[in-house]
Design a protein around this motif. Sequence first.
Motif: not given
Length: 83
Positions: A54, A50, A4, A1
């Motif tokens: 996301a 998480p 990203e 993550p």
Amino acid sequence: PRREVLSLYKDILKAMKYFRYPNEKGELWSNVLKKSARSEFENSKNERNPEQIARLLVIGRQSLNEILEKVSIKQKEILDGIK
């Protein structure tokens, strides 16, 4: 993550080149938007869930894509008006 998140942040900063005009206060929109993006990322930096990370990434990416699409449409309208 993390990768990203950094990628999204970099893409947002790159998109600021399209906002080189001042707002009603005389501030460049690029600077206003950079501050806003930085604030959003700072507010979320301690998020550990998480699913929430996301979700934030998806919303951020969608928002960026929508803005870039609108900029592209507006630029096309301007160029078509010049022809």
